[in-house]
Design an enzyme around this catalytic site. Structure first.
Site, PDB file in Angstrom:
ATOM      1  N   GLU A  50       0.819  -1.214   0.000  1.00 12.81           N
ATOM      2  CA  GLU A  50       0.000   0.000   0.000  1.00 12.81           C
ATOM      3  C   GLU A  50       0.852   1.263   0.000  1.00 12.81           C
ATOM      4  OE1 GLU A  50      -0.455  -2.632   1.901  1.00 12.81           O
ATOM      5  OE2 GLU A  50      -2.531  -3.309   1.718  1.00 12.81           O
ATOM      6  N   PHE A 112     -11.502  -7.192  14.134  1.00 15.15           N
ATOM      7  CA  PHE A 112     -10.420  -7.657  13.257  1.00 15.15           C
ATOM      8  C   PHE A 112     -10.066  -6.583  12.227  1.00 15.15           C
ATOM      9  CE2 PHE A 112      -9.081 -10.017   9.359  1.00 15.15           C
ATOM     10  CZ  PHE A 112      -7.848 -10.419   9.849  1.00 15.15           C
ATOM     11  N   MET A 472      24.271   8.711   1.923  1.00 15.89           N
ATOM     12  CA  MET A 472      24.158  10.026   2.534  1.00 15.89           C
ATOM     13  C   MET A 472      24.443   9.966   4.034  1.00 15.89           C
ATOM     14  SD  MET A 472      23.870  13.125   1.939  1.00 15.89           S
ATOM     15  CE  MET A 472      22.920  13.786   0.585  1.00 15.89           C
TER      16      MET A 472
HETATM   17  C1  LIG Z   1      12.418   5.634   4.915  1.00 16.96           C
HETATM   18  C2  LIG Z   1      13.705   6.301   5.274  1.00 16.96           C
HETATM   19  N1  LIG Z   1      14.519   5.741   6.190  1.00 16.96           N
HETATM   20  C3  LIG Z   1      15.689   6.338   6.523  1.00 16.96           C
HETATM   21  C4  LIG Z   1      16.056   7.519   5.943  1.00 16.96           C
HETATM   22  C5  LIG Z   1      17.358   8.199   6.327  1.00 16.96           C
HETATM   23  N2  LIG Z   1      18.250   8.280   5.172  1.00 16.96           N
HETATM   24  C6  LIG Z   1      18.386   9.369   4.395  1.00 16.96           C
HETATM   25  S1  LIG Z   1      19.438   9.179   3.136  1.00 16.96           S
HETATM   26  C7  LIG Z   1      19.776   7.608   3.597  1.00 16.96           C
HETATM   27  C8  LIG Z   1      20.761   6.758   2.831  1.00 16.96           C
HETATM   28  C9  LIG Z   1      20.296   6.451   1.456  1.00 16.96           C
HETATM   29  O1  LIG Z   1      21.100   5.429   0.955  1.00 16.96           O
HETATM   30  P1  LIG Z   1      20.922   4.902  -0.530  1.00 16.96           P
HETATM   31  O2  LIG Z   1      19.496   4.647  -0.802  1.00 16.96           O
HETATM   32  O3  LIG Z   1      21.848   3.783  -0.761  1.00 16.96           O
HETATM   33  O4  LIG Z   1      21.302   6.173  -1.402  1.00 16.96           O
HETATM   34  P2  LIG Z   1      22.674   6.997  -1.501  1.00 16.96           P
HETATM   35  O5  LIG Z   1      22.650   8.030  -0.420  1.00 16.96           O
HETATM   36  O6  LIG Z   1      23.803   6.044  -1.325  1.00 16.96           O
HETATM   37  O7  LIG Z   1      22.600   7.610  -2.856  1.00 16.96           O
HETATM   38  C10 LIG Z   1      19.065   7.261   4.746  1.00 16.96           C
HETATM   39  C11 LIG Z   1      19.162   5.959   5.438  1.00 16.96           C
HETATM   40  C12 LIG Z   1      15.155   8.076   5.010  1.00 16.96           C
HETATM   41  N3  LIG Z   1      15.401   9.236   4.418  1.00 16.96           N
HETATM   42  N4  LIG Z   1      14.010   7.446   4.678  1.00 16.96           N
END
Ligand SMILES: Cc1ncc(C[n+]2csc(CCOP(=O)(O)OP(=O)(O)O)c2C)c(N)n1
Length: 565
Positions: A50, A112, A472
């Site tokens: 969803e 439920f 990030m």
């Molecule tokens: C649902 C969710 N959980 C945690 C975060 C925190 N967060 C922001 S950026 C990031 C890392 C993203 O990693 P990736 O998808 O591998 O992308 P990259 O930064 O390596 O391009 C996280 C964990 C978030 N923004 N959204």
């Protein structure tokens, strides 16, 4: 007059609202509505979760400007929608979510799959409704669509009990909405004159252009205003596309990962003209030191956004296009030569440091991948980016020239947004070339939607920037936590095999020279293609304003000669 069931009325209403596609997932309490659906000309997309349905409805809305619709059952179906609803709320996306609810006789008994979803979503919807009587379904849905799109758009949830769906009544579609009208008053002459005076006095003005310009369709007005007054335009993340990136007056994105020259201009400005933006902390950095020399004019439709974060000298409350139309006749040409020259100097300095100016030493650098994607698609693709470094590189290196061509979760920063949102985008713009740009982490959050693409026969191109990290967060750990990489190294499935398992094509790219051919192959392929780019694992996004720091205290891109690259 027709006597219809509540379930039929739901679809009658959707058809009258012009809804052609809905995204959802069935279950017990919404079964009557699903049964009735077969008799109506609305296409239903069965997402695999969803959350995916809400992001798809959101992507559809962002790409089309229409209201997106998602449907789910009660309990876990409804709670799975929460992230998608919050995502739409923070980015002002018009959406209607319809959820089934347990029968009204057992409401409040922990029946439920009963969850008080109007309670759960109260703070993350623009408005929500619990409908327990069949007679209320049509007026409520009519009002829900109105509320979703009226003024500052947002998500609206309508929770309908199963007995209301089964009951029958006369169907009459309302022609009016009985809500107090928010008067859109014209801006008083004196206020307009004051704005015009502030604009005429300014020596170093900057326009801050946000999502509100897109929502109001004020792109032409923005351009006219900027050109007539020779005022540079800095964009918020969601403002990208409202002003052509290659226009000489475009400063690109501002804020935490904005261009250094854009942030410098904001900090040195003597006038900020903020249009349809809300001074988010990602844009301002430390509020105490934000653009200290400037007077501020704020053109904004939602009065509660004015002076929320930043002191405003002159608010102009109203729809961006309407306010700018009123203002335009009072505005005179201003050359601002010295100011634009100064900015050009800063711009040159930024460009000299740019990572894509770096000699390709064989390494696969994400910014170069994005720049190649921009070149290969002539900048004409709709790019749906996920969240993290990939999102910021996309915003920096794909030069968008048209509105609604960058679709991304700005306010909530929802990882997993891109793939399901891209499905919605494809329904809104079937002829457009749609690309997903995602990280290896975010992609894994909603990857099940690969199968929805297959079931729907949709063609999307997917670029996964796989750096083996939650990039990030790793970057923050590198800069602010002494490189202690807690819970950020992440493994991935074999993305090529994953694509194939879902009936798509997969391509692996590990070298710079393979990038263009892979992008071209994906564009030429009739079906969905997943390209895994194995990029440098510890590349960081520059510039960066540390959270809460002063906007001018950016961590700049290192000068390449100095770091010996
Ligand atoms: C649902 C969710 N959980 C945690 C975060 C925190 N967060 C922001 S950026 C990031 C890392 C993203 O990693 P990736 O998808 O591998 O992308 P990259 O930064 O390596 O391009 C996280 C964990 C978030 N923004 N959204």
């Amino acid at each position: 007059m027709a006597i219809l069931t509540g379930a039929q009325i739901i679809w009658e209403c959707l058809v009258r609202e012009g809804v052609e596609v809905v995204f959802g997932y069935p279950g017990g309490t919404i079964l009557p509505a699903y049964d009735a659906m077969l008799d109506y000309p609305v296409h239903h997309v069965l997402t695999r979760h969803e959350q995916g349905a809400t992001h798809a409805a959101d992507g559809y809305a962002r790409a089309s400007g229409k209201v997106g619709v998602a449907i789910a059952t009660s309990g876990p179906g409804a709670t799975n929608m929460v992230t998608g609803i919050a995502t739409a709320m923070l980015d002002s996306v018009p959406m209607v979510c319809i959820t089934g609810q347990v029968g009204s006789s057992v409401l409040g008994s922990d029946a439920f799959q009963e969850v008080d979803v109007t309670g759960v979503t109260l703070p993350i919807t623009k408005h929500n409704y619990l409908v327990t009587h069949v007679e209320d379904i049509a007026p409520t849905l009519h009002e829900a669509f109105y509320v979703a799109r009226e003024g500052r758009p947002g998500p609206v949830l309508v929770d309908i009990t199963k007995d209301a769906q089964n009951a029958k009544t006369e169907f009459v579609y309302p022609t009016q909405v009985h809500l107090p009208k928010r008067a859109t008053k014209p801006i008083p002459e004196a206020q307009l004159a004051r704005a015009a005076d502030m604009i005429a006095q300014a020596k170093r003005p900057v326009i801050l252009a946000g999502h509100g310009i897109l929502l109001s369709g004020a792109m032409r007005q923005l351009r006219e205003f900027a050109e007539r007054t020779q005022t540079p335009v800095a964009l918020t993340l969601l403002g990208i596309g409202v002003f052509p990136r290659e226009h000489p007056l475009c400063l690109g994105m501002m804020g935490m990962h904005g261009e250094a020259y854009a942030n410098r201009a904001v900090q040195a400005a003597d006038l900020l003209i903020a249009v349809g933006m809300r001074f988010d902390d990602r844009v301002t950095g430390n509020l105490k030191t934000y653009s200290p020399l400037s007077k501020k004019i704020h053109i904004e439709i939602d009065p509660s956004e004015v002076a929320k974060n930043v002191h405003v000298d002159l608010p102009l409350i109203g729809d961006a296009a309407g306010v700018m139309n009123q203002l335009m006749p009072l505005i005179h040409p201003e050359p601002h030569h010295d100011w634009l020259e100064q900015i050009d100097e800063w711009r040159d300095d930024t460009r000299a440091r740019d990572i894509i100016a770096r000699d390709g030493d064989g390494k696969l650098l994400p910014p170069q991948v994005i720049r190649d994607l921009w070149k290969a698609t002539n900048g004409d693709a709709i790019v749906v980016s996920d969240v993290g470094q990939n999102q910021m590189w996309e915003a920096q290196y794909y030069l968008h020239s048209a509105p609604r061509t960058l679709i991304t979760s700005g306010g909530l920063g929802t990882m997993g947004f891109a793939l399901p949102a891209a499905m919605g985008v494809k329904f809104a713009r079937p002829d457009a070339e749609v690309w997903v740009v995602a990280g290896d982490g975010g992609f894994q959050m909603t990857q099940a939607e690969l199968q929805t693409l297959r079931q729907e026969g949709l063609k999307i191109n997917i670029a996964i920037l796989n750096n083996g990290f939650l990039g990030m967060v790793r970057q923050w750990q590198e800069f602010f936590y002494k490189r202690r990489y807690a819970a950020t190294p992440i493994t991935s499935p074999d993305f090529v095999k994953l694509a194939e398992a879902h009936g798509h094509t997969g391509i692996l790219v590990t070298k710079q020279e393979e990038v263009m051919p892979a992008i071209q192959a994906a564009r030429e392929n009739a079906g969905t293609v997943v390209i895994e780019f194995r990029v440098e694992s510890e590349e960081s996004v520059y510039p960066m304003v540390p959270a809460g720091a002063d906007l001018h205290a950016m961590i700049r891109r290192p000068i390449l000669e100095q770091i010996g690259k």
